[in-house]
Design a protein around this motif. Structure first.
Motif, PDB file in Angstrom:
ATOM      1  N   THR A 115      17.441 -40.063 -85.819  1.00  0.00           N
ATOM      2  CA  THR A 115      16.119 -40.481 -86.195  1.00  0.00           C
ATOM      3  C   THR A 115      15.032 -39.368 -86.091  1.00  0.00           C
ATOM      4  OG1 THR A 115      15.509 -41.064 -83.943  1.00  0.00           O
ATOM      5  CG2 THR A 115      16.700 -43.034 -85.549  1.00  0.00           C
ATOM      6  N   MET A 116      15.511 -38.212 -85.093  1.00  0.00           N
ATOM      7  CA  MET A 116      14.337 -37.296 -84.925  1.00  0.00           C
ATOM      8  C   MET A 116      13.990 -36.431 -86.078  1.00  0.00           C
ATOM      9  SD  MET A 116      15.433 -35.947 -81.111  1.00  0.00           S
ATOM     10  CE  MET A 116      13.991 -34.719 -81.058  1.00  0.00           C
ATOM     11  N   GLN A 117      15.074 -36.256 -86.844  1.00  0.00           N
ATOM     12  CA  GLN A 117      15.022 -35.644 -88.350  1.00  0.00           C
ATOM     13  C   GLN A 117      14.720 -36.278 -89.486  1.00  0.00           C
ATOM     14  OE1 GLN A 117      15.409 -32.224 -87.575  1.00  0.00           O
ATOM     15  NE2 GLN A 117      16.135 -32.783 -85.402  1.00  0.00           N
ATOM     16  N   PHE A 118      14.943 -37.546 -89.591  1.00  0.00           N
ATOM     17  CA  PHE A 118      14.901 -38.272 -90.781  1.00  0.00           C
ATOM     18  C   PHE A 118      14.156 -39.652 -90.510  1.00  0.00           C
ATOM     19  CE2 PHE A 118      18.528 -35.953 -91.245  1.00  0.00           C
ATOM     20  CZ  PHE A 118      18.582 -35.263 -92.424  1.00  0.00           C
ATOM     21  N   GLY A 119      13.226 -39.925 -91.292  1.00  0.00           N
ATOM     22  CA  GLY A 119      12.384 -41.193 -91.116  1.00  0.00           C
ATOM     23  C   GLY A 119      12.140 -41.839 -92.454  1.00  0.00           C
ATOM     24  N   GLY A 120      11.617 -42.874 -92.616  1.00  0.00           N
ATOM     25  CA  GLY A 120      11.266 -43.916 -93.594  1.00  0.00           C
ATOM     26  C   GLY A 120      10.170 -43.427 -94.529  1.00  0.00           C
TER      27      GLY A 120
END
Length: 288
Positions: A115-120
């Motif tokens: 989740t630190m690298q990819f978000g919505g």
């Protein structure tokens, strides 16, 4: 035997001194400018280490705005409630991830780091948050309940505590909650202080979530009101045209005063947690 002072030591002292000057001077400049005479400030060029004249008119104009007091009240609530929620959720998450007997610990850690690298993205996040929480104060508190980097730091800090302490407590009949509250947390005070500082400062400086989710001005944080004051002052200066006269002079002083109003509470709190800062960061930086 006295240690020999090397050229590298002198270089370190010089570099750190220069870094301190570069860090402190902008604060000194803004503080001195905020209490200077507006006309004299307009004529000033170059370095300034003391106020030019003395005037608190800019602070009077800022605090005469009733929105500032409302913003202070709301921001203090967001800082207190938000930091409490952040710490509660982060402590529980870090404690679970630090359990060596948790079968899916590594998998959960990978998912969390993901989740630190990819978000919505902003729009999906807005649709989800506004759909679930509407335009309430919870939009300022719940979406950022856990910051992944802080969770990893705290988990690593919990890892540094010897297993023998936990094992001896469990032999005496302690459960996980007793281990957490009576052993883990008392031994992790530096890490807890640093993480609480991170969360508190983040809430104090936060303005974008309020801009996105809130429409009720009675819920606006301080930073949003200060931003309005700056924008309104710039707009008035633009309408007047050429920057002349007292109004144009006051515009710069008001900018500096709003900056001081925004940062002075954090500067007052920081010395009380500074003694934990280095130790807490070093504990959280140990590989676990």
């Amino acid at each position: 035997m006295k240690e020999k002072v090397t050229a590298f030591d002198y270089f370190n002292v010089a570099a750190l001194t220069l870094l301190c000057i570069l860090t402190l001077y902008p604060i000194i400049y803004v503080m001195m400018s905020s209490i200077s005479d507006p006309v004299l400030l307009q004529q000033q060029e170059g370095i300034m280490l003391y106020p030019l004249g003395f005037s608190l008119e800019a602070y009077k104009l800022v605090f005469d705005n009733p929105s500032v007091l409302i913003g202070y009240r709301n921001t203090l609530f967001y800082v207190a409630a938000g930091t409490a929620i952040n710490m509660f959720m982060t402590i529980l998450g870090a404690f679970a991830l630090s359990r060596r007997d948790l079968y899916i610990r590594k998998f959960l850690t990978i998912v969390i780091i993901f989740t630190m690298q990819f978000g919505g993205g902003l729009i999906p996040t807005f649709l989800v948050v506004s759909g679930m929480l509407g335009q309430s104060i919870w939009t300022q508190l719940l979406p950022g309940a856990i910051i992944t980097s802080n969770l990893i730091i705290m988990r690593t800090g919990f890892f540094a505590i010897p297993d023998s302490l936990e094992e001896s407590a469990k032999i005496d009949g302690a459960n996980d909650w007793v281990v957490l509250t009576n052993i883990i947390l008392p031994l992790s005070k530096p890490t807890l202080a640093v993480i609480a500082l991170y969360y508190g400062v983040a809430h104090w400086n936060s303005w974008l979530p309020a801009t996105i989710y809130l429409r009720d001005r009675t819920l606006f944080p301080l930073q949003l009101f200060l931003r309005e004051i700056l924008l309104q002052n710039q707009l008035e200066e633009t309408v007047v045209g050429v920057a002349t006269g007292l109004q144009a002079d006051m515009s710069d002083v008001i900018k500096y005063a709003t900056i001081i109003v925004a940062i002075i509470p954090v500067l007052c709190v920081y010395p009380f947690v500074q003694k934990y800062f280095v130790k807490g960061v070093m504990i959280g930086a140990v590989k676990g």
